[in-house]
Design an enzyme around this catalytic site. Structure first.
Site, PDB file in Angstrom:
ATOM      1  N   HIS A 245      31.648  34.881  37.082  1.00 43.31           N
ATOM      2  CA  HIS A 245      32.387  36.029  36.551  1.00 43.31           C
ATOM      3  C   HIS A 245      33.643  36.315  37.358  1.00 43.31           C
ATOM      4  O   HIS A 245      33.803  35.838  38.484  1.00 43.31           O
ATOM      5  CB  HIS A 245      31.500  37.282  36.504  1.00 43.31           C
ATOM      6  CG  HIS A 245      30.934  37.687  37.849  1.00 43.31           C
ATOM      7  ND1 HIS A 245      29.841  37.049  38.394  1.00 43.31           N
ATOM      8  CD2 HIS A 245      31.299  38.635  38.743  1.00 43.31           C
ATOM      9  CE1 HIS A 245      29.554  37.609  39.559  1.00 43.31           C
ATOM     10  NE2 HIS A 245      30.437  38.569  39.806  1.00 43.31           N
ATOM     11  N   ARG A 264      32.900  31.780  46.019  1.00 41.72           N
ATOM     12  CA  ARG A 264      34.122  31.827  45.213  1.00 41.72           C
ATOM     13  C   ARG A 264      34.575  30.445  44.772  1.00 41.72           C
ATOM     14  O   ARG A 264      34.443  29.477  45.511  1.00 41.72           O
ATOM     15  CB  ARG A 264      35.238  32.499  46.012  1.00 41.72           C
ATOM     16  CG  ARG A 264      34.903  33.919  46.419  1.00 41.72           C
ATOM     17  CD  ARG A 264      36.041  34.581  47.198  1.00 41.72           C
ATOM     18  NE  ARG A 264      35.573  35.846  47.758  1.00 41.72           N
ATOM     19  CZ  ARG A 264      34.951  35.958  48.928  1.00 41.72           C
ATOM     20  NH1 ARG A 264      34.742  34.889  49.680  1.00 41.72           N
ATOM     21  NH2 ARG A 264      34.534  37.134  49.349  1.00 41.72           N
TER      22      ARG A 264
END
Ligand SMILES: [Zn+2]
Length: 366
Positions: A245, A264
Protein backbone atom coordinates in the site's frame (compact mmCIF):
# COMPACT_ATOMS: atom_id res chain seq x y z
CA UNK A 1 -15.94 14.26 43.55
CA UNK A 2 -13.71 13.54 46.53
CA UNK A 3 -10.46 15.53 46.31
CA UNK A 4 -8.31 12.41 46.70
CA UNK A 5 -10.14 10.53 43.94
CA UNK A 6 -8.03 10.21 40.79
CA UNK A 7 -9.45 11.77 37.58
CA UNK A 8 -11.42 9.35 35.40
CA UNK A 9 -10.20 10.95 32.17
CA UNK A 10 -6.44 11.36 31.75
CA UNK A 11 -5.76 14.25 29.39
CA UNK A 12 -3.00 13.41 26.90
CA UNK A 13 -0.26 15.67 25.54
CA UNK A 14 0.81 14.23 22.19
CA UNK A 15 3.83 14.60 19.94
CA UNK A 16 3.87 15.52 16.27
CA UNK A 17 6.19 13.93 13.67
CA UNK A 18 7.35 16.58 11.16
CA UNK A 19 7.95 14.20 8.20
CA UNK A 20 8.46 16.04 4.90
CA UNK A 21 5.28 14.64 3.29
CA UNK A 22 3.06 16.13 5.99
CA UNK A 23 0.39 18.78 5.56
CA UNK A 24 1.24 22.13 7.14
CA UNK A 25 -2.34 22.95 8.06
CA UNK A 26 -4.47 19.86 8.81
CA UNK A 27 -3.15 18.90 12.26
CA UNK A 28 -2.91 22.54 13.50
CA UNK A 29 -6.54 23.04 12.35
CA UNK A 30 -7.65 19.94 14.28
CA UNK A 31 -5.80 21.04 17.41
CA UNK A 32 -6.89 24.68 17.06
CA UNK A 33 -3.32 26.01 17.14
CA UNK A 34 -1.47 28.29 14.67
CA UNK A 35 0.54 26.70 11.85
CA UNK A 36 4.32 26.79 12.33
CA UNK A 37 5.25 26.89 8.64
CA UNK A 38 6.59 23.31 8.73
CA UNK A 39 5.05 19.99 7.69
CA UNK A 40 3.15 18.25 10.51
CA UNK A 41 2.67 14.71 9.28
CA UNK A 42 1.54 12.59 12.21
CA UNK A 43 0.14 13.14 15.66
CA UNK A 44 0.96 10.10 17.84
CA UNK A 45 -1.41 9.08 20.64
CA UNK A 46 -0.08 6.20 22.68
CA UNK A 47 2.90 4.81 24.51
CA UNK A 48 5.34 4.10 21.69
CA UNK A 49 8.86 4.85 23.06
CA UNK A 50 9.80 6.90 19.96
CA UNK A 51 7.19 9.60 20.73
CA UNK A 52 5.07 8.74 23.78
CA UNK A 53 2.04 10.76 24.87
CA UNK A 54 2.42 12.39 28.27
CA UNK A 55 -0.02 12.39 31.17
CA UNK A 56 -0.62 15.43 33.46
CA UNK A 57 2.60 16.00 35.41
CA UNK A 58 4.69 15.19 32.32
CA UNK A 59 5.28 11.44 32.68
CA UNK A 60 5.30 9.18 29.63
CA UNK A 61 2.02 7.27 29.21
CA UNK A 62 3.71 3.85 29.07
CA UNK A 63 5.56 4.40 32.34
CA UNK A 64 2.37 5.62 34.02
CA UNK A 65 0.38 2.62 32.72
CA UNK A 66 2.95 0.06 33.92
CA UNK A 67 2.80 1.51 37.44
CA UNK A 68 -0.74 0.19 37.99
CA UNK A 69 -1.30 -2.03 34.96
CA UNK A 70 -4.10 -4.05 36.56
CA UNK A 71 -6.40 -1.03 36.95
CA UNK A 72 -5.21 1.12 34.04
CA UNK A 73 -4.82 -1.51 31.30
CA UNK A 74 -7.12 -4.11 32.86
CA UNK A 75 -6.60 -7.84 33.46
CA UNK A 76 -7.70 -8.94 29.99
CA UNK A 77 -5.21 -6.68 28.19
CA UNK A 78 -2.32 -7.48 30.55
CA UNK A 79 -2.95 -11.21 30.20
CA UNK A 80 -2.78 -11.02 26.39
CA UNK A 81 -0.18 -8.30 25.76
CA UNK A 82 1.72 -7.79 29.03
CA UNK A 83 1.82 -4.49 30.94
CA UNK A 84 1.74 -2.29 27.84
CA UNK A 85 -0.69 -0.60 25.48
CA UNK A 86 -0.98 -2.92 22.44
CA UNK A 87 -1.91 -0.18 19.95
CA UNK A 88 -0.77 3.18 18.63
CA UNK A 89 -3.32 5.76 17.44
CA UNK A 90 -2.32 8.48 14.96
CA UNK A 91 -3.77 11.36 13.05
CA UNK A 92 -2.07 11.19 9.65
CA UNK A 93 -2.06 14.28 7.41
CA UNK A 94 -0.51 13.67 3.99
CA UNK A 95 0.07 16.51 1.52
CA UNK A 96 2.29 14.25 -0.61
CA UNK A 97 2.55 10.49 -1.22
CA UNK A 98 4.12 8.22 1.38
CA UNK A 99 6.37 5.30 0.46
CA UNK A 100 5.22 2.08 -1.21
CA UNK A 101 5.22 -0.31 1.73
CA UNK A 102 4.04 -3.44 3.50
CA UNK A 103 4.25 -4.74 7.05
CA UNK A 104 5.36 -8.17 8.29
CA UNK A 105 3.32 -10.84 10.06
CA UNK A 106 4.13 -11.58 13.69
CA UNK A 107 6.24 -14.62 12.73
CA UNK A 108 8.14 -12.65 10.06
CA UNK A 109 8.75 -9.77 12.48
CA UNK A 110 10.06 -12.07 15.21
CA UNK A 111 12.40 -13.82 12.76
CA UNK A 112 13.52 -10.57 11.09
CA UNK A 113 14.17 -8.83 14.39
CA UNK A 114 16.21 -11.78 15.71
CA UNK A 115 18.21 -11.92 12.44
CA UNK A 116 19.14 -8.24 12.57
CA UNK A 117 19.98 -8.42 16.29
CA UNK A 118 22.20 -11.42 15.56
CA UNK A 119 23.91 -9.51 12.73
CA UNK A 120 24.53 -6.56 15.09
CA UNK A 121 22.58 -3.98 13.04
CA UNK A 122 22.00 -1.05 15.45
CA UNK A 123 18.31 -0.43 16.25
CA UNK A 124 18.55 3.15 15.03
CA UNK A 125 20.53 2.39 11.83
CA UNK A 126 18.77 3.80 8.75
CA UNK A 127 19.02 0.40 7.00
CA UNK A 128 17.44 -1.49 9.92
CA UNK A 129 14.21 -3.19 8.68
CA UNK A 130 12.83 -4.62 11.94
CA UNK A 131 12.87 -2.15 14.82
CA UNK A 132 10.83 -4.43 17.05
CA UNK A 133 9.57 -8.03 17.03
CA UNK A 134 5.89 -7.14 16.53
CA UNK A 135 3.53 -7.22 13.54
CA UNK A 136 1.91 -3.99 12.38
CA UNK A 137 -1.60 -4.48 11.02
CA UNK A 138 -3.25 -1.08 10.60
CA UNK A 139 -6.56 0.58 9.81
CA UNK A 140 -6.86 4.00 8.20
CA UNK A 141 -10.15 5.88 8.47
CA UNK A 142 -10.66 9.00 6.35
CA UNK A 143 -11.34 12.37 7.99
CA UNK A 144 -11.25 14.17 4.63
CA UNK A 145 -11.35 12.61 1.17
CA UNK A 146 -8.39 10.24 1.41
CA UNK A 147 -6.53 8.87 -1.59
CA UNK A 148 -4.69 5.58 -1.24
CA UNK A 149 -3.17 2.71 -3.18
CA UNK A 150 -4.03 -0.63 -1.59
CA UNK A 151 -3.45 -4.23 -2.73
CA UNK A 152 -2.97 -5.47 -6.29
CA UNK A 153 -5.58 -4.73 -8.96
CA UNK A 154 -7.28 -7.73 -10.54
CA UNK A 155 -5.06 -9.42 -13.12
CA UNK A 156 -7.48 -8.54 -15.95
CA UNK A 157 -7.40 -4.85 -15.00
CA UNK A 158 -3.60 -4.92 -14.66
CA UNK A 159 -3.24 -6.35 -18.16
CA UNK A 160 -5.36 -3.48 -19.56
CA UNK A 161 -3.32 -0.88 -17.64
CA UNK A 162 0.00 -2.39 -18.78
CA UNK A 163 -1.17 -2.43 -22.41
CA UNK A 164 -2.15 1.24 -22.14
CA UNK A 165 1.28 2.19 -20.74
CA UNK A 166 3.24 0.14 -23.29
CA UNK A 167 4.49 -2.56 -20.88
CA UNK A 168 4.38 -6.15 -22.15
CA UNK A 169 2.05 -8.19 -19.87
CA UNK A 170 3.28 -11.55 -21.20
CA UNK A 171 5.27 -12.44 -18.05
CA UNK A 172 2.23 -11.61 -15.90
CA UNK A 173 -0.01 -13.81 -18.07
CA UNK A 174 2.42 -16.71 -18.12
CA UNK A 175 4.02 -16.71 -14.68
CA UNK A 176 1.65 -14.72 -12.49
CA UNK A 177 1.73 -11.69 -10.27
CA UNK A 178 4.66 -12.60 -8.01
CA UNK A 179 7.08 -13.20 -10.90
CA UNK A 180 5.88 -10.09 -12.71
CA UNK A 181 6.10 -7.85 -9.65
CA UNK A 182 9.63 -9.12 -8.90
CA UNK A 183 10.60 -8.14 -12.45
CA UNK A 184 9.00 -4.69 -12.08
CA UNK A 185 10.82 -3.99 -8.83
CA UNK A 186 14.24 -5.15 -9.98
CA UNK A 187 14.41 -4.25 -13.68
CA UNK A 188 15.16 -0.55 -14.01
CA UNK A 189 15.02 -0.75 -17.83
CA UNK A 190 11.20 -0.95 -17.96
CA UNK A 191 9.76 2.23 -19.47
CA UNK A 192 6.22 3.57 -19.43
CA UNK A 193 4.65 5.31 -22.41
CA UNK A 194 1.80 7.78 -21.97
CA UNK A 195 -1.65 6.46 -22.89
CA UNK A 196 -3.86 8.37 -25.33
CA UNK A 197 -5.66 11.32 -23.67
CA UNK A 198 -9.15 10.36 -22.47
CA UNK A 199 -8.10 6.81 -21.57
CA UNK A 200 -6.58 5.88 -18.21
CA UNK A 201 -6.42 9.57 -17.20
CA UNK A 202 -6.41 8.78 -13.47
CA UNK A 203 -3.52 6.33 -13.89
CA UNK A 204 -1.61 8.77 -16.13
CA UNK A 205 -2.02 11.55 -13.54
CA UNK A 206 -0.70 9.21 -10.83
CA UNK A 207 2.36 8.25 -12.90
CA UNK A 208 3.04 11.90 -13.67
CA UNK A 209 2.76 12.92 -10.02
CA UNK A 210 4.97 10.10 -8.72
CA UNK A 211 7.60 10.37 -11.49
CA UNK A 212 7.95 14.11 -10.92
CA UNK A 213 8.93 13.43 -7.32
CA UNK A 214 10.81 10.13 -7.80
CA UNK A 215 12.13 10.06 -11.39
CA UNK A 216 13.28 6.59 -12.48
CA UNK A 217 11.96 4.95 -9.30
CA UNK A 218 10.74 1.35 -9.88
CA UNK A 219 7.99 2.16 -7.37
CA UNK A 220 6.19 4.26 -10.02
CA UNK A 221 5.33 1.19 -12.09
CA UNK A 222 4.82 -0.75 -8.86
CA UNK A 223 2.20 1.82 -7.79
CA UNK A 224 0.37 1.44 -11.09
CA UNK A 225 -0.30 -2.22 -10.25
CA UNK A 226 -2.29 -1.32 -7.13
CA UNK A 227 -5.97 -0.48 -6.59
CA UNK A 228 -6.33 3.32 -6.51
CA UNK A 229 -9.11 4.44 -4.16
CA UNK A 230 -10.54 7.62 -2.72
CA UNK A 231 -12.14 7.07 0.68
CA UNK A 232 -14.98 9.34 1.78
CA UNK A 233 -14.90 10.65 5.38
CA UNK A 234 -15.81 7.77 7.73
CA UNK A 235 -14.73 5.04 5.29
CA UNK A 236 -11.75 2.90 6.24
CA UNK A 237 -9.26 0.36 4.92
CA UNK A 238 -7.74 -2.48 6.92
CA UNK A 239 -4.20 -3.43 5.96
CA UNK A 240 -3.14 -6.85 7.16
CA UNK A 241 0.34 -8.39 6.96
CA UNK A 242 1.83 -8.40 3.47
CA UNK A 243 -0.66 -5.95 1.92
CA UNK A 244 1.21 -3.58 -0.41
CA UNK A 245 0.00 0.00 0.00
CA UNK A 246 0.83 3.69 -0.23
CA UNK A 247 -1.13 6.65 1.10
CA UNK A 248 -1.26 9.48 -1.41
CA UNK A 249 -3.12 12.45 0.03
CA UNK A 250 -5.59 13.37 2.76
CA UNK A 251 -6.13 13.35 6.50
CA UNK A 252 -7.15 10.25 8.43
CA UNK A 253 -7.17 8.54 11.78
CA UNK A 254 -4.88 5.52 11.79
CA UNK A 255 -4.77 2.77 14.39
CA UNK A 256 -2.13 0.06 14.42
CA UNK A 257 -0.37 -2.53 16.53
CA UNK A 258 2.39 -0.98 18.63
CA UNK A 259 5.18 -1.44 16.08
CA UNK A 260 7.38 0.51 13.70
CA UNK A 261 8.13 -2.31 11.23
CA UNK A 262 7.91 -0.99 7.66
CA UNK A 263 9.36 -2.66 4.55
CA UNK A 264 9.64 -0.19 1.68
CA UNK A 265 9.73 -0.79 -2.05
CA UNK A 266 10.24 2.75 -3.33
CA UNK A 267 8.79 6.29 -3.56
CA UNK A 268 10.83 7.44 -0.58
CA UNK A 269 14.25 8.83 0.32
CA UNK A 270 14.22 6.34 3.26
CA UNK A 271 15.76 2.86 3.25
CA UNK A 272 14.33 0.53 0.56
CA UNK A 273 14.79 -3.25 0.76
CA UNK A 274 13.03 -4.85 -2.21
CA UNK A 275 14.17 -8.41 -1.39
CA UNK A 276 12.82 -8.20 2.16
CA UNK A 277 9.60 -6.58 0.91
CA UNK A 278 9.11 -9.39 -1.62
CA UNK A 279 9.56 -11.97 1.15
CA UNK A 280 6.55 -10.65 3.11
CA UNK A 281 4.14 -9.64 0.30
CA UNK A 282 0.76 -11.25 -0.32
CA UNK A 283 0.03 -11.62 -4.03
CA UNK A 284 -3.75 -11.83 -3.91
CA UNK A 285 -5.46 -9.55 -6.42
CA UNK A 286 -8.72 -7.65 -6.68
CA UNK A 287 -10.35 -4.62 -5.06
CA UNK A 288 -10.02 -4.18 -1.25
CA UNK A 289 -13.01 -4.06 1.08
CA UNK A 290 -13.94 -0.53 2.10
CA UNK A 291 -15.01 -0.67 5.75
CA UNK A 292 -17.86 1.26 7.34
CA UNK A 293 -18.66 1.27 11.05
CA UNK A 294 -21.24 -1.21 12.40
CA UNK A 295 -24.22 -0.13 14.57
CA UNK A 296 -21.92 0.32 17.58
CA UNK A 297 -19.60 2.54 15.53
CA UNK A 298 -16.89 -0.15 15.32
CA UNK A 299 -14.80 -1.05 12.28
CA UNK A 300 -14.58 -4.84 12.28
CA UNK A 301 -11.08 -6.22 11.65
CA UNK A 302 -9.31 -9.44 12.67
CA UNK A 303 -6.58 -7.62 14.65
CA UNK A 304 -6.52 -8.55 18.38
CA UNK A 305 -4.25 -5.58 19.08
CA UNK A 306 -6.81 -2.87 18.33
CA UNK A 307 -10.36 -1.89 17.55
CA UNK A 308 -11.27 1.50 16.08
CA UNK A 309 -14.70 3.06 16.60
CA UNK A 310 -16.18 6.29 15.29
CA UNK A 311 -18.91 7.57 17.55
CA UNK A 312 -21.33 10.29 16.48
CA UNK A 313 -22.16 11.77 19.87
CA UNK A 314 -25.64 13.33 19.84
CA UNK A 315 -26.58 14.03 23.44
CA UNK A 316 -25.07 11.44 25.73
CA UNK A 317 -22.89 8.34 25.38
CA UNK A 318 -21.34 6.09 27.99
CA UNK A 319 -17.92 4.65 27.21
CA UNK A 320 -17.45 1.45 29.13
CA UNK A 321 -15.51 -1.64 28.19
CA UNK A 322 -13.20 -3.17 30.79
CA UNK A 323 -10.47 -2.29 28.30
CA UNK A 324 -8.11 0.69 28.16
CA UNK A 325 -9.40 3.40 25.81
CA UNK A 326 -8.05 6.45 24.04
CA UNK A 327 -10.73 8.93 22.96
CA UNK A 328 -10.05 11.69 20.42
CA UNK A 329 -12.54 14.38 19.45
CA UNK A 330 -12.18 15.42 15.80
CA UNK A 331 -15.35 17.49 15.29
CA UNK A 332 -17.78 19.40 17.51
CA UNK A 333 -17.15 19.05 21.21
CA UNK A 334 -18.16 17.18 24.35
CA UNK A 335 -17.98 17.76 28.09
CA UNK A 336 -14.32 17.29 29.08
CA UNK A 337 -13.39 16.58 25.45
CA UNK A 338 -13.29 19.64 23.16
CA UNK A 339 -12.27 19.36 19.49
CA UNK A 340 -8.65 18.23 19.12
CA UNK A 341 -8.42 16.97 22.71
CA UNK A 342 -7.63 13.37 23.61
CA UNK A 343 -7.87 11.37 26.81
CA UNK A 344 -6.89 8.00 28.17
CA UNK A 345 -9.66 6.16 30.03
CA UNK A 346 -8.46 3.47 32.45
CA UNK A 347 -9.99 -0.01 32.02
CA UNK A 348 -11.81 0.20 35.33
CA UNK A 349 -13.57 3.48 34.48
CA UNK A 350 -16.98 4.21 33.06
CA UNK A 351 -17.26 7.60 31.41
CA UNK A 352 -20.31 9.47 30.16
CA UNK A 353 -19.75 12.30 27.70
CA UNK A 354 -22.37 14.84 26.64
CA UNK A 355 -22.39 17.03 23.57
CA UNK A 356 -22.43 17.01 19.79
CA UNK A 357 -19.19 15.55 18.50
CA UNK A 358 -17.41 13.02 16.34
CA UNK A 359 -15.21 10.93 18.60
CA UNK A 360 -12.71 8.25 17.63
CA UNK A 361 -12.13 5.54 20.18
CA UNK A 362 -9.23 3.10 20.28
CA UNK A 363 -9.26 -0.04 22.43
CA UNK A 364 -7.62 -3.46 22.15
CA UNK A 365 -9.53 -5.77 19.78
CA UNK A 366 -10.24 -8.29 22.55
ZN1 LIG B 1 1.50 1.10 6.32
Amino acid sequence: MDAAEPPRLIRLENQIQPYAWGSRSAIPALLGVPENGKPQAELWLGAHPVAPSRVPGGRALGEWLAEDAGARLGAKTVERFGAQLPFLLKVLAAAEPLSLQAHPSLEQAKAGFAREEEAGVPLTAPHRNYRDANHKPEIICALTKFEALCGFRSIAETVRVLDAFGVDPQLLRERGLRAFFERVMTDKSLRLTTPAAGTFDKEAALVKKLSAKYPGDVGVLGALLLNHLTLEPGEALYLGAGNLHAYLEGTGVELMANSDNVLRGGLTPKHVDVAELLSVLEFTDGPPRVLKPNARGEYETPAPDFRLSRIELRGEHTFESGLPQILLCVEGGATELPKGASVFVPATERVTLKGEATIFRATPGL
